[in-house]
Design a protein around this motif. Structure first.
Motif, mmCIF file in Angstrom:
data_model
loop_
_atom_site.group_PDB
_atom_site.id
_atom_site.type_symbol
_atom_site.label_atom_id
_atom_site.label_comp_id
_atom_site.label_asym_id
_atom_site.label_seq_id
_atom_site.Cartn_x
_atom_site.Cartn_y
_atom_site.Cartn_z
ATOM 1 N N LYS A 132 109.963 -5.142 35.138
ATOM 2 C CA LYS A 132 111.274 -4.990 35.755
ATOM 3 C C LYS A 132 112.210 -4.223 34.834
ATOM 4 O O LYS A 132 112.234 -4.433 33.621
ATOM 5 C CB LYS A 132 111.861 -6.377 36.052
ATOM 6 N N LEU A 133 112.963 -3.314 35.427
ATOM 7 C CA LEU A 133 113.869 -2.493 34.633
ATOM 8 C C LEU A 133 114.993 -3.338 34.048
ATOM 9 O O LEU A 133 115.621 -4.131 34.751
ATOM 10 C CB LEU A 133 114.452 -1.373 35.487
ATOM 11 N N THR A 134 115.222 -3.183 32.759
ATOM 12 C CA THR A 134 116.311 -3.842 32.044
ATOM 13 C C THR A 134 117.025 -2.772 31.230
ATOM 14 O O THR A 134 116.511 -1.668 31.052
ATOM 15 C CB THR A 134 115.770 -4.920 31.084
ATOM 16 N N PRO A 135 118.222 -3.067 30.713
ATOM 17 C CA PRO A 135 118.918 -2.068 29.905
ATOM 18 C C PRO A 135 118.080 -1.558 28.730
ATOM 19 O O PRO A 135 118.042 -0.352 28.460
ATOM 20 C CB PRO A 135 120.172 -2.813 29.427
ATOM 21 N N ILE A 136 117.393 -2.464 28.049
ATOM 22 C CA ILE A 136 116.626 -2.029 26.891
ATOM 23 C C ILE A 136 115.407 -1.202 27.313
ATOM 24 O O ILE A 136 114.998 -0.258 26.623
ATOM 25 C CB ILE A 136 116.211 -3.241 26.027
ATOM 26 N N ARG A 137 114.859 -1.522 28.471
ATOM 27 C CA ARG A 137 113.727 -0.733 28.972
ATOM 28 C C ARG A 137 114.195 0.640 29.462
ATOM 29 O O ARG A 137 113.418 1.592 29.464
ATOM 30 C CB ARG A 137 113.005 -1.489 30.093
ATOM 31 N N TRP A 138 115.449 0.748 29.873
ATOM 32 C CA TRP A 138 115.988 2.053 30.249
ATOM 33 C C TRP A 138 116.015 2.983 29.042
ATOM 34 O O TRP A 138 115.767 4.187 29.163
ATOM 35 C CB TRP A 138 117.381 1.908 30.863
ATOM 36 N N VAL A 139 116.268 2.422 27.871
ATOM 37 C CA VAL A 139 116.231 3.229 26.649
ATOM 38 C C VAL A 139 114.811 3.762 26.430
ATOM 39 O O VAL A 139 114.607 4.924 26.047
ATOM 40 C CB VAL A 139 116.695 2.413 25.426
ATOM 41 N N ASP A 151 122.256 10.254 26.705
ATOM 42 C CA ASP A 151 122.133 8.995 27.441
ATOM 43 C C ASP A 151 121.770 7.845 26.505
ATOM 44 O O ASP A 151 122.305 6.738 26.619
ATOM 45 C CB ASP A 151 121.069 9.132 28.532
ATOM 46 N N ILE A 152 120.843 8.101 25.594
ATOM 47 C CA ILE A 152 120.449 7.066 24.628
ATOM 48 C C ILE A 152 121.625 6.685 23.744
ATOM 49 O O ILE A 152 121.874 5.502 23.473
ATOM 50 C CB ILE A 152 119.261 7.548 23.771
ATOM 51 N N GLN A 153 122.387 7.681 23.323
ATOM 52 C CA GLN A 153 123.558 7.409 22.496
ATOM 53 C C GLN A 153 124.577 6.584 23.273
ATOM 54 O O GLN A 153 125.200 5.670 22.724
ATOM 55 C CB GLN A 153 124.186 8.728 22.056
ATOM 56 N N SER A 154 124.729 6.896 24.551
ATOM 57 C CA SER A 154 125.662 6.137 25.383
ATOM 58 C C SER A 154 125.239 4.680 25.514
ATOM 59 O O SER A 154 126.075 3.795 25.720
ATOM 60 C CB SER A 154 125.770 6.773 26.770
ATOM 61 N N MET A 155 123.946 4.441 25.370
ATOM 62 C CA MET A 155 123.439 3.071 25.412
ATOM 63 C C MET A 155 123.708 2.326 24.099
ATOM 64 O O MET A 155 123.420 1.136 23.983
ATOM 65 C CB MET A 155 121.937 3.068 25.703
ATOM 66 N N GLY A 156 124.238 3.033 23.112
ATOM 67 C CA GLY A 156 124.631 2.383 21.870
ATOM 68 C C GLY A 156 123.631 2.485 20.743
ATOM 69 O O GLY A 156 123.640 1.657 19.823
ATOM 70 N N LEU A 209 124.086 1.833 16.959
ATOM 71 C CA LEU A 209 125.172 2.559 16.312
ATOM 72 C C LEU A 209 126.122 1.577 15.637
ATOM 73 O O LEU A 209 126.302 0.451 16.105
ATOM 74 C CB LEU A 209 125.941 3.382 17.343
ATOM 75 N N ASN A 210 126.751 2.007 14.565
ATOM 76 C CA ASN A 210 127.633 1.130 13.798
ATOM 77 C C ASN A 210 128.761 0.561 14.635
ATOM 78 O O ASN A 210 129.155 -0.589 14.467
ATOM 79 C CB ASN A 210 128.218 1.891 12.600
ATOM 80 N N THR A 211 129.295 1.383 15.550
ATOM 81 C CA THR A 211 130.410 0.903 16.371
ATOM 82 C C THR A 211 129.984 -0.292 17.198
ATOM 83 O O THR A 211 130.762 -1.215 17.418
ATOM 84 C CB THR A 211 130.906 2.015 17.303
ATOM 85 N N TYR A 212 128.728 -0.276 17.666
ATOM 86 C CA TYR A 212 128.238 -1.409 18.449
ATOM 87 C C TYR A 212 128.002 -2.621 17.548
ATOM 88 O O TYR A 212 128.244 -3.752 17.942
ATOM 89 C CB TYR A 212 126.940 -1.028 19.171
ATOM 90 N N LEU A 213 127.548 -2.374 16.328
ATOM 91 C CA LEU A 213 127.336 -3.480 15.394
ATOM 92 C C LEU A 213 128.647 -4.164 15.056
ATOM 93 O O LEU A 213 128.749 -5.383 14.979
ATOM 94 C CB LEU A 213 126.639 -2.958 14.115
ATOM 95 N N VAL A 214 129.703 -3.348 14.870
ATOM 96 C CA VAL A 214 131.006 -3.890 14.555
ATOM 97 C C VAL A 214 131.523 -4.724 15.720
ATOM 98 O O VAL A 214 132.065 -5.811 15.573
ATOM 99 C CB VAL A 214 132.006 -2.753 14.223
ATOM 100 N N ALA A 215 131.300 -4.174 16.939
ATOM 101 C CA ALA A 215 131.815 -4.871 18.129
ATOM 102 C C ALA A 215 131.156 -6.218 18.313
ATOM 103 O O ALA A 215 131.763 -7.162 18.834
ATOM 104 C CB ALA A 215 131.590 -3.993 19.359
ATOM 105 N N GLU A 216 129.883 -6.310 17.895
ATOM 106 C CA GLU A 216 129.158 -7.555 18.091
ATOM 107 C C GLU A 216 129.519 -8.598 17.033
ATOM 108 O O GLU A 216 129.355 -9.787 17.244
ATOM 109 C CB GLU A 216 127.649 -7.286 18.051
ATOM 110 N N ASN A 217 129.970 -8.163 15.865
ATOM 111 C CA ASN A 217 130.232 -9.092 14.756
ATOM 112 C C ASN A 217 131.641 -9.671 14.840
ATOM 113 O O ASN A 217 132.464 -9.197 15.578
ATOM 114 C CB ASN A 217 130.067 -8.369 13.420
#
Length: 285
Positions: free
Chosen positions: A77-84, A137-142, A277-285
């Motif tokens: 089944k398609l998931t966000p991570i599988r879309w990458v 597209d991959i970059q947009s996925m973070g 990407l670092n911006t996503y890491l920062v957002a998660e922390n």
């Protein structure tokens, strides 16, 4: 162009369809030459029939590939991570296209086949930069796009590119026409509804369907398919069959599940987690 290719695969049959080929070939070589308006109308009808017969032949080849595989295995089944993962495959499938089509154009031109050389050269121009869309597209996925495509190389994409390369570098590179037709024809079955279903799975604000839109039924694929059919319809019977065979073999690669099995979301997560990407890491922390 009708989009019912895979509706009735049980009756699909890829055999040397001499009726379709001979009809198309006969029409091509026996066009009315009178200047009367009625005769011109007949000529146009003959062209349309010839093109329709040619597309029927190529579509049957693709449908028979689907019928041949007959696998109960389906992609997870398609998931966000599988879309990458799929975007990585799109990148690897696209990044050699312009170069290989340029090579095909040179080889066709060297053998005096200028219409095919022009077709291949146009393909090279049209496909230029599509691998970069997959990276965006991959970059947009973070994720760090370049690192992702170095880490993820789907075997299916590699097999298709290898086949494409062999087709271009054959003594007669006509197989690349069938490869192109099959790839773009399959793309026409992914319409706006499918694209929206993918976008609905992705995080809000994500723009990761650039590559998909270009290679779908809402992009340029429909026109590309029509242009290729017109080129094939002008070929002799033997070469039409070579193109059809390449359609079948390309589609077979596309439909066959990977021998090593499908990568799991857990495995993908392990590969991709350090590549955020670092911006996503920062957002998660």
């Amino acid at each position: 162009m009708r989009n019912d290719l895979l509706i009735n695969t049980e009756s699909a049959c890829f055999v040397p369809d001499e009726t379709a080929i001979k009809t198309a070939n006969y029409t091509q070589r026996h066009r009315p030459t009178s200047a009367k308006g009625g005769d011109r109308s007949v000529s146009k009808m003959s062209d349309a029939e010839r093109i329709a017969q040619t597309q029927k032949l190529l579509d049957r080849a693709i449908a028979y590939a689907w019928h041949t595989v007959k696998s109960d295995r389906r992609p997870p089944k398609l998931t966000p991570i599988r879309w990458v993962w799929r975007l990585a495959g799109a990148y690897h499938s696209s990044r050699h296209t312009s170069r290989l089509m340029e090579e095909a154009a040179q080889r066709f031109a060297a053998s005096g086949r200028q219409s095919l050389a022009d077709w291949a050269a146009q393909k090279a121009r049209e496909e230029a930069g599509h691998d970069q869309l997959a990276l965006l597209d991959i970059q947009s996925m973070g994720y760090e796009a370049e690192a992702v495509v170095q880490a993820l190389i789907p075997s299916a994409a590699t097999a298709v590119v290898d086949y494409f390369t062999q087709s271009v570098q054959a003594i007669n590179p006509i197989g690349c026409v069938g490869h192109s037709y099959a790839s773009e024809r399959l793309g026409t079955f992914q319409g706006e509804e499918y694209i929206q279903s993918v976008e609905a799975l992705l995080p809000q604000g994500t723009h990761a369907t650039r590559w998909l839109r270009i290679h779908s039924g809402v992009g340029a694929e429909v026109n590309h398919v029509e242009e290729t059919v017109e080129i094939v319809a002008e070929m002799a019977s033997e070469e039409c069959m070579r193109v059809a065979r390449a359609c079948y073999e390309t589609a077979l690669l596309r439909f066959t599940p990977p021998k090593e099995g499908y990568i799991s979301d857990e495995e993908l997560q392990n590969v991709l987690k350090p590549l955020k990407l670092n911006t996503y890491l920062v957002a998660e922390n």
